[in-house]
Design an enzyme around this catalytic site. Structure first.
Site, PDB file in Angstrom:
ATOM      1  N   GLU A 124     -11.259 -51.756  38.829  1.00 20.17           N
ATOM      2  CA  GLU A 124     -12.134 -50.582  38.768  1.00 20.17           C
ATOM      3  C   GLU A 124     -13.554 -50.892  38.324  1.00 20.17           C
ATOM      4  OE1 GLU A 124      -9.124 -49.084  36.260  1.00 20.17           O
ATOM      5  OE2 GLU A 124      -9.019 -47.189  37.328  1.00 20.17           O
ATOM      6  N   GLN A 182       1.753 -44.456  43.412  1.00 21.17           N
ATOM      7  CA  GLN A 182       1.297 -45.624  42.657  1.00 21.17           C
ATOM      8  C   GLN A 182       2.203 -45.903  41.464  1.00 21.17           C
ATOM      9  OE1 GLN A 182      -3.242 -44.086  43.300  1.00 21.17           O
ATOM     10  NE2 GLN A 182      -3.010 -45.604  41.684  1.00 21.17           N
ATOM     11  N   ARG A 230     -10.655 -44.881  40.749  1.00 23.87           N
ATOM     12  CA  ARG A 230     -11.105 -46.131  40.114  1.00 23.87           C
ATOM     13  C   ARG A 230     -11.857 -45.852  38.819  1.00 23.87           C
ATOM     14  NH1 ARG A 230     -12.953 -50.245  44.912  1.00 23.87           N
ATOM     15  NH2 ARG A 230     -11.465 -51.806  44.263  1.00 23.87           N
ATOM     16  N   CYS A 231     -11.126 -45.280  37.875  1.00 19.03           N
ATOM     17  CA  CYS A 231     -11.813 -44.682  36.739  1.00 19.03           C
ATOM     18  C   CYS A 231     -11.333 -45.143  35.387  1.00 19.03           C
ATOM     19  CB  CYS A 231     -11.572 -43.190  36.799  1.00 19.03           C
ATOM     20  SG  CYS A 231      -9.806 -42.873  36.742  1.00 19.03           S
TER      21      CYS A 231
END
Ligand code: MCN
Ligand code: CUN
Length: 782
Positions: A736, A219, A366-367
């Site tokens: 997110e 990523q 997704r934090c």
């Protein structure tokens, strides 16, 4: 007359990338086959904690097709047995002294085929002396606990860090005056992003040129290139990281994993390309997990139901190596946001991190750097407080919301929220749900003996790191970039420092160029992920692509528009000040017929320039945002609980999100659907847990339960739009939000349903067994 230009902001155009994905023509890592390529398999520890007595590779080395067997000892000879982590700790690449979690990398085999590599891996003989395993922060603190990081100089226990935020004295004083203090002790369990595509790489070090080309599921390819240069000493221009199509990342593909390092070293030594791709179990047991925060929150409230102060302590379970990816100043990530959407005058947060015999990681899924845990705690605490105080959950929230006129809002932990209208998002959600009627219905059903409830979460997120002065990864400032080239025929190529993993960047970032320059989205190719061609950037995570690279795209387009104006002035023989811009063209004020389109101008940039002007129409912009963006929303869930079985059924799920201006509403809704599904999984199904010996339970999809369309409820979406005042397009990140905001809404609904029986907490995932046991413990039967 304004011409309609396809793909402007606000248009739900179809995703450009889907043409190849839907036809099975994506280029994922495992699709790449290089000439002469070898395959690598990794031997992993079966034990959570054990001393390595010996590693015997004799039999493995003699197996057919085996080219090399790599051990920690061999890596140590090249000073690569250990590597730095994103948190400034060290992590074993291949174990030399001890193994510290089940699944840790011990040795690797490189062979002609994948099957030969795996067969030979199974022939390596390792002798272990098993040590007691530490599987929780409490275990890590216990007197006589095994010392996990005994190789670290000065490390006498399993404590990693202590971190504080807010004002302790002021918070204590506020608590002393409180009418009521509500406490919630809760655990946000370890879960895993589990992307459909697992992690892997192909390292191709060219013996003749010395150039290392590494195809990698990353990523953040640029940051990885720099880290590789620093760790290996290879010159950075000789390293090329290519992130091809990625089949889901969800944070799992941010860290550097030992497999990448071993494959690269092997390719360097052997002189052939080496491919390594994890299987599902390897992904689940050894790569970046999420959460594992044990939290206690105290909320002080006055006699009128106003929040006075918040006190939080958390113990973070970081596994065997502190490899949490977060800005280097923030040991517990952006947990600061824990005051959430509420105007709480003072707060004090303390956090302690511990080593345990579990896989390292911590930021993934997704934090937004631990915002998820913070949001979960405050939203759970607020609902529990409302129940305890006998005030309606929605009303209690409204009474304490930061008011629209208070923005920019300075939170008690020192953060500045850019914009928000929390009451409005809540009103839209309650309206959609039919809240007032539903509450009456809940009462009526309860009288009939049904167990039913409504849960609300009004979350606030913080996404889009930087700005660079405060936010960095290993010292690399968190700006991002966009490079835009307009070709003579008016078509364009946009490259960015971010990297899509399914978020639709090829579509949405083209739409930004359409909005700013009037080139149709179909004419703008978007490319990311190749460090030899893309401008430097910190990558895609923390929902930062739109806030940062999206802003860079708008800015570079505007720069180009200024040059286009000069060319238009030359072509139209009119002064620059006399030109008006309308998306797609310049025209002379008062004579709309005298105009030049962006395509005319692009052609002129290569064929007919004003005297003295540099040819071409292109630019690059590095954007360092002035602040983060603060998306928010209200989620509301209705559940019915079966008293006999403990089964929870979600009857309704309403989600109202505000992410400022939406570039592509359909993609935003897709992001929200995905996030709500993952939130549902976390709340009810997904769990990475360990037995007392540190064996990972949840190492496959039979045990680690991902929700499918079968289990998930129907989502009813709504929206409000509160632009970010500092983003050039008014957009905030959204990738997110739904995973951050929804778990608390689901759990609050269950807790609301069980509140008549005095049940105030069940730790996620809320399976029927736990609900059944909770009800039985209160004497409730069929
Ligand atoms: N968008 C928009 N308007 C806005 C905000 C966003 O149209 N106001 C669009 C964007 O342009 C982009 C998408 O929505 O196409 C997500 O944008 P953004 O919120 O900027 O998030 P990122 O692109 O930085 O994506 C990261 C985020 C994170 S951190 C995780 S984790 C996650 C997520 O995105 N992983 C995903 N969503 C995912 N979706 C898929 N399919 N796969 C993943 O691995
Ligand atoms: Cu934390 S998961 Mo996303 O930031 O890649």
């Amino acid at each position: 007359m304004a011409v309609l230009i396809h793909g402007r902001i606000g248009e739900s155009i179809k995703r450009k990338e889907d043409g190849r994905f839907l036809r099975g023509k994506g280029n994922y890592l495992d699709d790449f086959v290089l000439p002469d390529m070898l395959h690598m398999a990794i031997l992993r520890s079966p034990h959570a904690h054990a001393r390595i007595k010996s590693v015997d590779t004799t039999a493995a080395s003699a197996m057919p097709g085996v080219i090399a067997v790599v051990t920690g000892e061999l890596m140590a000879q090249h000073k690569l047995a250990w590597m730095p982590t994103l948190s400034g700790d060290t992590q074993a690449v291949l174990a030399t002294d001890k193994v510290r979690f089940q699944g840790q990398e011990v040795a690797a085999v490189v062979a002609e085929t994948k099957y030969q590599a795996e067969d030979a891996r199974d022939a390596i003989v390792v002798e272990y002396e098993i040590l007691p395993a530490v599987i929780s922060p409490d275990g890590a603190k216990a007197a006589g606990a095994a010392l996990i990081r005994d190789e670290k100089e000065g490390q006498k226990d399993n404590h990693i860090y202590h971190w504080e935020s807010g004002d302790k004295a002021k918070t204590q004083a506020a608590f002393a005056k409180a009418h009521k203090v509500v406490r919630l002790q809760t655990f946000y369990p370890r879960c895993h992003p589990a992307p459909l595509e697992t992690c892997g790489c192909i390292a191709d070090v060219n013996g003749a040129t010395g150039k290392a080309t590494i195809y990698m599921t990353s990523q953040a390819p640029h940051a990885i290139r720099t880290v590789f240069a620093l760790v290996t000493g290879l010159p950075e221009q000789q390293i090329r990281i290519i992130s091809p199509d990625i089949g889901g990342g969800f944070g799992n593909k941010v860290p550097v994993y030992p497999g990448y390092v071993v494959a690269t070293a092997a390719s360097l030594l052997i002189g052939r390309p080496v491919k390594w791709v994890e299987d599902r179990t390897e992904n689940l047991i050894s790569t970046g997990f999420a959460r594992d925060f044990h939290m206690t929150g105290d909320l002080a409230v006055d006699d009128k139901g106003k929040m006075l102060a918040l006190r939080v302590h958390l113990d973070s379970d970081n596994g065997a190596f502190f490899a949490d990816a977060q800005p280097s100043k923030f040991k517990a990530g952006l947990f600061h946001i824990v005051t959430g959407s509420y105007d709480i005058p003072t707060a004090h947060v303390t956090a302690d991190g511990y080593y345990t015999n579990k896989a390292p990681g911590g930021v993934a899924f997704r934090c937004s750097f631990r915002v998820t845990e913070a949001s979960y705690l405050i939203e759970r605490l607020v609902t529990n407080a409302a129940i305890e105080l006998g005030i309606d959950q929605a009303e209690f929230r409204k009474k304490n919301f930061i008011k629209p006129e208070q923005f920019p809002y300075h939170s008690a932990t020192g953060w500045v929220y850019d914009s928000g209208d929390y009451p409005k998002a809540m009103d839209v959600a309650l309206e959609k749900l039919g809240y007032t009627e539903l509450r009456k219905d809940v009462e009526a059903r309860r009288k009939k003996g049904e167990v039913t409830g409504i849960g609300i979460a009004s979350f606030t997120e913080v996404v889009g790191a930087g700005h660079g002065a405060e936010f960095d990864i290993l010292g690399l400032r968190m700006f991002d970039s966009a490079e835009l080239r307009i070709h003579p025929t008016g078509k364009a190529m946009l490259r960015m420092g971010t990297k899509s993993q399914g978020q639709g960047h090829e579509t949405t970032f083209a739409q930004i160029v359409t909005e700013e320059l009037g080139i149709p989205a179909a004419d703008v190719a978007v490319e990311e992920g190749d460090t030899d061609t893309a401008p430097y950037g910190l990558g895609t995570y923390a929902s930062r692509s739109t806030p940062v690279a999206g802003a860079a795209t708008a800015m570079v387009s505007r720069k180009i528009r200024e040059k286009a104006r000069k060319i238009a002035s030359h072509l139209l023989e009119a002064a620059e000040e006399d030109l008006e811009w309308e998306v797609g063209k310049f025209y002379v004020k008062g004579s709309p017929d005298r105009s030049k389109t962006i395509q005319d101008i692009a052609f002129a940039a290569y064929t007919n320039l004003p005297v003295g002007m540099e040819a071409g129409l292109e630019g690059v912009h590095y954007y360092d945002p002035p602040n983060m963006t603060y998306p928010f929303g209200t989620y509301a869930v209705v559940v019915d609980v079966d008293k006999g079985t403990g089964q929870v059924k979600v009857r309704r799920m309403v989600a109202v999100d505000d992410c400022g201006v939406r570039i592509n509403p359909m993609i935003v809704e897709g992001q929200i659907h995905g996030g709500l599904t993952e939130g549902f999984g976390i709340a009810f199904m997904e769990l990475i847990t360990f037995d007392s010996e540190g064996n990972c339970i949840g190492s496959n999809f039979m045990d680690y339960l991902l929700p499918t369309a079968w289990e998930t409820p129907k989502f009813e979406l709504g929206e409000t739009v509160t632009p970010s005042p500092h983003h050039p397009l008014g957009a905030k990140g959204v990738g997110e939000s739904a995973t951050v905001g929804s778990p608390a809404a689901y759990v609050n609904a269950v807790i609301d349903a069980l509140s008549p029986y005095g049940i105030t907490n069940i730790d996620m995932p809320i399976g029927p067994d736990k609900v059944w046991a909770a009800l039985r413990s209160k004497g409730v039967t069929e």
